[in-house]
Design a protein around this motif. Structure first.
Motif, PDB file in Angstrom:
ATOM      1  N   HIS A   7       0.761  -1.209  -0.003  1.00 54.42           N
ATOM      2  CA  HIS A   7      -0.107  -0.013   0.108  1.00 54.42           C
ATOM      3  C   HIS A   7       0.953   1.226  -0.168  1.00 54.42           C
ATOM      4  CE1 HIS A   7       0.545  -1.192   4.436  1.00 54.42           C
ATOM      5  NE2 HIS A   7       0.881   0.131   4.546  1.00 54.42           N
ATOM      6  N   ALA A   8       0.396   2.179  -0.499  1.00 58.93           N
ATOM      7  CA  ALA A   8       1.128   3.520  -0.577  1.00 58.93           C
ATOM      8  C   ALA A   8       1.519   4.156   0.675  1.00 58.93           C
ATOM      9  CB  ALA A   8       0.351   4.667  -1.284  1.00 58.93           C
ATOM     10  N   HIS A  85       3.180   7.946   7.110  1.00 62.08           N
ATOM     11  CA  HIS A  85       1.942   7.338   7.451  1.00 62.08           C
ATOM     12  C   HIS A  85       1.588   6.370   6.039  1.00 62.08           C
ATOM     13  CE1 HIS A  85       0.689  11.327   5.830  1.00 62.08           C
ATOM     14  NE2 HIS A  85      -0.255  10.604   5.190  1.00 62.08           N
ATOM     15  N   CYS A  86       0.562   5.475   6.394  1.00 57.50           N
ATOM     16  CA  CYS A  86       0.193   4.525   5.352  1.00 57.50           C
ATOM     17  C   CYS A  86      -1.086   5.238   4.587  1.00 57.50           C
ATOM     18  CB  CYS A  86      -0.261   3.227   5.786  1.00 57.50           C
ATOM     19  SG  CYS A  86       1.189   2.347   6.525  1.00 57.50           S
ATOM     20  N   GLU A  87      -1.446   5.619   3.249  1.00 56.85           N
ATOM     21  CA  GLU A  87      -2.334   6.070   2.656  1.00 56.85           C
ATOM     22  C   GLU A  87      -3.296   5.060   2.481  1.00 56.85           C
ATOM     23  OE1 GLU A  87      -0.479   8.437  -0.933  1.00 56.85           O
ATOM     24  OE2 GLU A  87      -1.476   9.858   0.455  1.00 56.85           O
ATOM     25  N   VAL A  88      -4.045   4.563   3.636  1.00 50.44           N
ATOM     26  CA  VAL A  88      -5.158   3.923   3.743  1.00 50.44           C
ATOM     27  C   VAL A  88      -6.063   4.346   4.612  1.00 50.44           C
ATOM     28  CG1 VAL A  88      -3.741   1.844   2.959  1.00 50.44           C
ATOM     29  CG2 VAL A  88      -4.129   2.243   5.295  1.00 50.44           C
ATOM     30  N   PRO A  92      -2.940   5.331   9.202  1.00 49.58           N
ATOM     31  CA  PRO A  92      -2.245   5.159  10.532  1.00 49.58           C
ATOM     32  C   PRO A  92      -0.670   5.222  10.213  1.00 49.58           C
ATOM     33  CG  PRO A  92      -2.790   3.108   8.893  1.00 49.58           C
ATOM     34  CD  PRO A  92      -3.448   4.159   8.407  1.00 49.58           C
ATOM     35  N   ARG A  93       0.036   5.561  11.375  1.00 53.08           N
ATOM     36  CA  ARG A  93       1.487   5.898  11.321  1.00 53.08           C
ATOM     37  C   ARG A  93       2.195   4.662  10.731  1.00 53.08           C
ATOM     38  NH1 ARG A  93       3.016   5.537  17.652  1.00 53.08           N
ATOM     39  NH2 ARG A  93       5.030   5.590  16.853  1.00 53.08           N
TER      40      ARG A  93
END
Length: 531
Positions: A7-8, A85-88, A92-93
Motif C-alpha cells: 500500500h502507498a 504514514h500509510c495512505e489507507v 495509520p502511522r
C-alpha cells in the motif's frame, strides 16, 4: 507489484495548502533543540487525524515572502519535522521498522523572479548541491530520482555488455548532498500518535568547493540585458563616446604624477573643460586598462580593437595645417606601463583621442568579457553551499521504505517546503549581546599586563617602522629594506584590545560625518560602580 501486498506510503506535515510538505521549525534558541522539540510535541494535544493547528515552535509560513533563517553562529537553530504514514483509511502511522533509511535535500531556486505555482513545479528551475557545487537538474526524471545514484534502479536492455556499461556510467554520476534525519524518541512519537522524523536544517557550510570561475559574466553577454547595460556604463567614456575628445596635457608628458590624484571622478560626466578633472578622468581610463583589463598581459586580445581608435595630432608645415592620426594601442600600452612599472618613462601626449567607430563598443564589450572570464577562471574562489545571501532554498525529504519479501525498497518523496533564504553572518537577531570586559585604563593596571603574544617581524617591516615617524605615514613614508635584522616583538593582547577600541571610536566618529550612524552602531549605557 501486488496492490494487496503493497500500500502507498506518504509523508505528512501541518500545512493545509501542502499536506505532504514537511514543517520547517525556525528560530529555536535552545542549545538542546531535541529536548525543546520533544517538549513542544508532548505538550501539544494532537488530534486523532492530521496535525495540531499550531505548535509552540514557530514554523516557516506557507504563504508569505521568503524569510531568512538564521545560522548557528546567531545561536539559532532550525529543524525540519514530518511524519510518515500509510495512505489507507485512517492514515495509520508507518511502522518505524519499515523505514530502511531517510534524509532530506536542500535545493536552490534557479527560476524566474516571478515565482508562481507553475514555476515551482518545473524541475528545471531547481539546482542540487553536488561534489562540484550547485548544478542544474539534467531532466525532469532527476527531480524524483534517488539522491544516491548507486541506489537507482539499474536499466536493463537484455544485452549484458550494454547493461554493464550503463551500470558503470551510473556509478560515476555525482550524488546529491543528503542531510540526515532522525526518529524522535518512541515516547514522543506515541504522544503524537505519529512516526515523526526530524533533522537540523543546514544554514552554514564549513566545507568549501572551488568554483569554476570567480565571476559569471553570462548575463552580461546577453544583448539588451540589465547586466550588459551596467557593464557598458562602467566603461571609461574614452571607450564609449562617439566624438573626438581632446586629451588633457596635450603636447606634454604622461607620468606617474598623474596617478596620484585622490579626488574621485564620475566617469559618466561629459567633458567639463576643467583640466584637473580631465586629467583625473584620463588617469581613471588608464587604471581601467591596466588593472581591470591588463592589456599588457592577459588582456592583449583587446589591443587590435584599441588600435582601431585613433590618436590625432595637428601640425602646421609651411603655413599648411595637416592632421596626423595613428592607432591608439601603442600609446595606451605605454601609459599602462607607467601605471604598473615604477621604472617606466614618461609618454608624449598627442592632441586628441577618438572617435569610437559605430559598432565598435559592442565588439569591445564582447572581447572584454572574454578577457575577464579568463581572468575570473584564474581567480577562482571557494564556494560554500549558502554563501549567496540573495539565493532562495527549499527542502525536500525522503524515506526509503522496506519492500515486502521479494519486492525492492520504495523511495517516497515529500513535497517541497516553502522557500526561504539564509541570513548573512552579520545579521542582527536581537539576542543578548556578548559582553567583553576591558581592563582599567590607568598606568598601574596597564603595567600589570605583561606581554602574552609575540610577533616575528621581518627586516623590511621592521625598517619601515624604524625609518618613519607616525606622521610620516599620513604623507609619504620611506620604504623599508630587506637588509638588516628581523625582530621578535612581544605585546599584551588586552592592551592591543584597548588600542583597537580607541581607534574604533575615532574611526566611528570620523565616518559619522558621512553616515550619521553613531546612534545605531554605538549604544553606551552608564554603569554605576562601587568605590
Amino acid at each position: 507489484m501486488d496492490p494487496h501486498t503493497h500500500h502507498a506510503v506518504a509523508v505528512g506535515g501541518p500545512s493545509r495548502q501542502h499536506p505532504h510538505a514537511p514543517a520547517v521549525l525556525v528560530d529555536i534558541e535552545a542549545g538542546d533543540f531535541v529536548t525543546a522539540l520533544s517538549d513542544a510535541i508532548t505538550s501539544t494535544a494532537w488530534p486523532r487525524f492530521g496535525w495540531p493547528a499550531s505548535l509552540p515552535i514557530a514554523r516557516l509560513p506557507d504563504q508569505a515572502a521568503p524569510r531568512a533563517l538564521f545560522q548557528p553562529i546567531h545561536r539559532r537553530f532550525n529543524l525540519v519535522l514530518f511524519d510518515t504514514h500509510c495512505e489507507v483509511f485512517g492514515s495509520p502511522r508507518l511502522d518505524p521498522r519499515k523505514i530502511e533509511s531517510s534524509g532530506f535535500v536542500v535545493r536552490r531556486w534557479a527560476g524566474p523572479d516571478d515565482i508562481n505555482a507553475q514555476a515551482l513545479a518545473d524541475p528545471h528551475n531547481w539546482q542540487t548541491w553536488q561534489a562540484e557545487g550547485w548544478r542544474g537538474l539534467p531532466n525532469a526524471a532527476a527531480f524524483d530520482a534517488d539522491p544516491d545514484p548507486a541506489r537507482r534502479p539499474a536499466p536493463r536492455t537484455g544485452n549484458p555488455g550494454v547493461d554493464a556499461r550503463l551500470a558503470a556510467l551510473r556509478a560515476v554520476h555525482p550524488a546529491e548532498a543528503v542531510n540526515p534525519l532522525h526518529a524522535l524518541m518512541p515516547a514522543v512519537c506515541d504522544a503524537a500518535k505519529r512516526s515523526l522524523l526530524y533533522g537540523v536544517v543546514p544554514t552554514s557550510e564549513a566545507l568549501r568547493k572551488p568554483t569554476d570561475t570567480a565571476v559569471d559574466y553570462a548575463a552580461a553577454r546577453t544583448p539588451g540585458s540589465t547586466a550588459r547595460d551596467s557593464f557598458v556604463a562602467h566603461l571609461s567614456p574614452y571607450l564609449s563616446r562617439a566624438n573626438i575628445r581632446p586629451l588633457p596635457g596635450a603636447r606634454s608628458s604622461f607620468d606617474a604624477t598623474w596617478l596620484n590624484g585622490s579626488d574621485p571622478v564620475d566617469a559618466s560626466e561629459p567633458d567639463s573643460g576643467d583640466s584637473s578633472a580631465m586629467r583625473e578622468q584620463f588617469a581613471a581610463f588608464i587604471r581601467q586598462l591596466a588593472f581591470e583589463f591588463d592589456i599588457n598581459g592577459r588582456g592583449k586580445a583587446l589591443l587590435p580593437l584599441l588600435e582601431e581608435l585613433r590618436l590625432g595630432r595637428n601640425e602646421t608645415t609651411l603655413g599648411l595645417a595637416t592632421r596626423i592620426t595613428t592607432g591608439a594601442s601603442a600609446f595606451l600600452q605605454a601609459c599602462v606601463r607607467v601605471a604598473t612599472d615604477v621604472n617606466a618613462g614618461s609618454v608624449y601626449i598627442p592632441d586628441d583621442f577618438g572617435p569610437v567607430p559605430a559598432g565598435w563598443l559592442d565588439r569591445f564589450t564582447n572581447t572584454a568579457l572574454i578577457v575577464l572570464e579568463g581572468r575570473a577562471a584564474e581567480a577562482r574562489t571557494l564556494e560554500g553551499r549558502f554563501d549567496d545571501a540573495e539565493a532562495l532554498y527549499a527542502i525536500r525529504a525522503f524515506v526509503r521504505v522496506r519492500g515486502e519479501p521479494g519486492y525492492p525498497n520504495r523511495l517516497v518523496w515529500s513535497d517541497m517546503t516553502p522557500l526561504y533564504r539564509v541570513a548573512p553572518w552579520f545579521a542582527s537577531t536581537g539576542t543578548p549581546q556578548a559582553r567583553i570586559a576591558l581592563p582599567a585604563f590607568d598606568r598601574a593596571s596597564l603595567a600589570a599586563m605583561k606581554p602574552n603574544v609575540a610577533f616575528d617581524v621581518p627586516p623590511a617591516l621592521a625598517n619601515l617602522l624604524m625609518r618613519n615617524k607616525p606622521e610620516d605615514f599620513m604623507k609619504k613614508p620611506k620604504a623599508g629594506s630587506d637588509i638588516g635584522l628581523g625582530w621578535l616583538c612581544s605585546f599584551s593582547i588586552p592592551i592591543i584590545t584597548i588600542c583597537a577600541f580607541i581607534l574604533l571610536n575615532v574611526v566611528l566618529s570620523l565616518l559619522n560625518l558621512v553616515f550619521f550612524w553613531l546612534p545605531f552602531v554605538k549604544i553606551c549605557l552608564p554603569v554605576p560602580r562601587k568605590k
